[in-house]
Design a protein around this motif. Structure first.
Motif, PDB file in Angstrom:
ATOM      1  N   LYS A  47       0.823  -1.212   0.000  1.00 50.40           N
ATOM      2  CA  LYS A  47       0.000   0.000   0.000  1.00 50.40           C
ATOM      3  C   LYS A  47       0.859   1.265   0.000  1.00 50.40           C
ATOM      4  CE  LYS A  47      -4.280  -1.826   1.971  1.00 50.40           C
ATOM      5  NZ  LYS A  47      -5.273  -1.733   3.067  1.00 50.40           N
ATOM      6  N   GLU A  48       1.972   1.233   0.709  1.00 52.52           N
ATOM      7  CA  GLU A  48       2.876   2.383   0.716  1.00 52.52           C
ATOM      8  C   GLU A  48       3.436   2.649  -0.678  1.00 52.52           C
ATOM      9  OE1 GLU A  48       5.802   1.382   3.584  1.00 52.52           O
ATOM     10  OE2 GLU A  48       4.461   1.654   5.315  1.00 52.52           O
ATOM     11  N   LEU A  49       3.817   1.573  -1.385  1.00 50.17           N
ATOM     12  CA  LEU A  49       4.371   1.745  -2.725  1.00 50.17           C
ATOM     13  C   LEU A  49       3.306   2.238  -3.703  1.00 50.17           C
ATOM     14  CD1 LEU A  49       6.678  -1.391  -2.815  1.00 50.17           C
ATOM     15  CD2 LEU A  49       7.412   1.001  -2.944  1.00 50.17           C
ATOM     16  N   VAL A  50       2.083   1.763  -3.565  1.00 58.28           N
ATOM     17  CA  VAL A  50       0.996   2.266  -4.406  1.00 58.28           C
ATOM     18  C   VAL A  50       0.790   3.761  -4.153  1.00 58.28           C
ATOM     19  CG1 VAL A  50      -1.507   2.179  -4.767  1.00 58.28           C
ATOM     20  CG2 VAL A  50      -0.182   0.067  -4.700  1.00 58.28           C
ATOM     21  N   ALA A  51       0.807   4.166  -2.897  1.00 52.34           N
ATOM     22  CA  ALA A  51       0.629   5.577  -2.558  1.00 52.34           C
ATOM     23  C   ALA A  51       1.761   6.428  -3.125  1.00 52.34           C
ATOM     24  CB  ALA A  51       0.537   5.743  -1.040  1.00 52.34           C
ATOM     25  N   GLU A  52       2.988   5.921  -3.070  1.00 54.50           N
ATOM     26  CA  GLU A  52       4.130   6.666  -3.616  1.00 54.50           C
ATOM     27  C   GLU A  52       4.010   6.818  -5.126  1.00 54.50           C
ATOM     28  OE1 GLU A  52       7.699   4.760  -2.249  1.00 54.50           O
ATOM     29  OE2 GLU A  52       7.043   4.848  -0.144  1.00 54.50           O
ATOM     30  N   TRP A  53       3.568   5.752  -5.785  1.00 51.66           N
ATOM     31  CA  TRP A  53       3.351   5.840  -7.233  1.00 51.66           C
ATOM     32  C   TRP A  53       2.285   6.899  -7.554  1.00 51.66           C
ATOM     33  CZ3 TRP A  53       4.809   4.202 -12.079  1.00 51.66           C
ATOM     34  CH2 TRP A  53       3.873   4.395 -13.096  1.00 51.66           C
ATOM     35  N   ASN A  54       1.164   6.833  -6.862  1.00 52.76           N
ATOM     36  CA  ASN A  54       0.069   7.760  -7.140  1.00 52.76           C
ATOM     37  C   ASN A  54       0.471   9.208  -6.902  1.00 52.76           C
ATOM     38  OD1 ASN A  54      -1.718   5.745  -7.910  1.00 52.76           O
ATOM     39  ND2 ASN A  54      -2.598   5.499  -5.864  1.00 52.76           N
TER      40      ASN A  54
END
Length: 425
Positions: A47-54
């Motif tokens: 979830k952290e990596l998804v948030a960083e991508w977004n």
């Protein structure tokens, strides 16, 4: 006149509104990423990596979707057939063959960047290559290891194996005899699902079981190298009484209370089980990770890595591939590996000091990485049916002592080849 002017202004405003779209999500691509992460640390890392991508890509938003390992195959099949599959799919390589051959997954050959292709070794890419295409990125893998009661091994005086000097299968059997007695067992085999464990460990003894002929067709032959691992387990349970017969139908987690309580000196488990042991072991319990035994094939062991694929029906394959490239950068692959307590496939990530530490025996696992090979059944069509209808009941009966080695061989070969033949006409 005034009325016509007002109407004209209203019409102009409407046309202007129709000609431009000022909504925040106008023109934005949305990708659905179905993750099977389940451990708290792993879910958080994803979830952290998804948030960083977004945050860095406002025009390509990734939506995190939680999936489950327990139902993923049937759920994906339903979503593929219904035209509602997620764009990015988390799965395991041994579940991809039918989806790849069925046209449900995109061929990633020309979509992935050179960096990612070169960072993951060829032996790992073999696990997601079907025919002439590549249908997933293998990114996490775990060897099967022996989790041992360190105090009990030390007190017994047995030789402690290392990746450089592992036990042979014969030595392992002898050690488990030495560690047994007074209601205690040298080993507990959790074999609720016996097929993958048996076949993957059999690579170390030179076993292969599945043989592909010049015509590309696969047949099953249960040869000398295939006998060593199952016969070792069979004799530990039925002859030596060095393995508990009550754990044969258990999952790995089910054996941990008996392990912590001193009933079993060792339990063969996946490398990621260390997390459960760290969380659940009684205070002061001393444990360690040992390599699985070696044979004619050395420490070779079959694995089915976790994978990331792109749905063939996704209208945004290039954007999805860009997200995979981001998610699997070396530093991000390390984060995913630490979250899942597994090994990354990427060579740069595997070299990270965080995965080379002696804490929780990470270094023992990384020392085994070079010996991991594609699981024997990796690309065999019909394997799921063979496993469920033929191999699982046959191995369960053999390990329990209900049938002997000759009957096991006959079941695996004769019944098994009938199943595979239906998929190879």
């Amino acid at each position: 006149m005034r009325t016509r002017l007002v109407l004209g202004l209203v019409l102009a405003l409407l046309l202007t509104a129709c000609g431009s779209d000022d909504r925040p999500d106008a023109g934005r691509v949305t990708l659905r990423f179905q993750s099977l992460a389940w451990q708290e640390e792993s879910v958080a890392a994803n979830k952290e990596l998804v948030a960083e991508w977004n945050a860095a890509h406002p025009d390509v938003r990734v939506e995190y979707v939680q999936g489950s390992w327990d139902s993923v195959h049937d759920q994906l099949l339903t979503s593929f057939e219904g035209g509602e599959a997620p764009d990015i799919i988390h799965d395991a390589s041994d579940d991809l063959a039918d989806f790849a051959y069925g046209g449900y997954l995109a061929d990633l050959t020309d979509l992935l960047p050179r960096r990612l292709k070169s960072d993951v070794p060829a032996r790992s890419w073999e696990t997601t290559t079907f025919g002439d295409g590549v249908y997933g990125v293998p990114f996490l893998q775990e060897p099967r290891v022996l989790i041992a009661n360190a105090r009990r091994l030390k007190e017994s005086g047995v030789r402690i194996p290392t990746p450089e000097h592992p036990w042979t299968w014969a030595e392992f059997r002898a050690v488990t005899r030495q560690l047994s007695g007074d209601g205690k067992f040298g080993v507990a085999w959790p074999l609720k699902e016996p097929v993958s464990a048996t076949l993957n460990l059999s690579l170390s003894a030179g076993g292969r079981l599945f043989h592909r002929g010049p015509d590309g067709k696969v047949t099953i032959r249960f040869e000398a190298g295939d006998e060593i691992v199952p016969s070792t387990i069979h004799h530990q349970v039925g002859t030596d009484r060095s393995a508990s017969d009550t754990t044969l139908g258990s999952g790995g987690s089910d054996t941990l209370p008996g392990f912590f309580g001193g009933r079993y000196a060792m339990v063969p488990l996946g490398f990621s089980y260390r997390q459960q042991i760290v969380q659940q072991a009684p205070k002061g319990f001393d444990w360690q990770v040992l390599p699985a035994p070696a044979g004619a094939g050395g420490l070779a062991q079959g694995v089915s890595p976790q994978t990331l694929s792109i749905a063939e029906d996704s209208p945004h394959k290039k954007e999805a591939a860009a997200f995979l490239d981001f998610l699997l950068r070396p530093e991000n692959m390390v984060r995913l590996a630490l979250g899942d307590w597994m090994l990354p496939t990427g060579e740069r990530a595997l070299a990270d000091p965080a995965l080379r530490t002696t804490r929780h025996d990470w270094a023992t696992g990384t020392a085994l990485a070079a010996h991991l090979r594609p699981a024997p059944a990796q690309s065999v069509r019909g394997y799921p049916e063979w496993k469920d209808k033929v191999a699982t009941p046959a191995f369960q009966e053999y390990y329990s002592g209900a049938i002997g080695l000759d009957a096991l061989r006959k079941r695996l070969e004769e019944d098994g080849n009938l199943v595979l033949a239906r998929y190879q006409r």
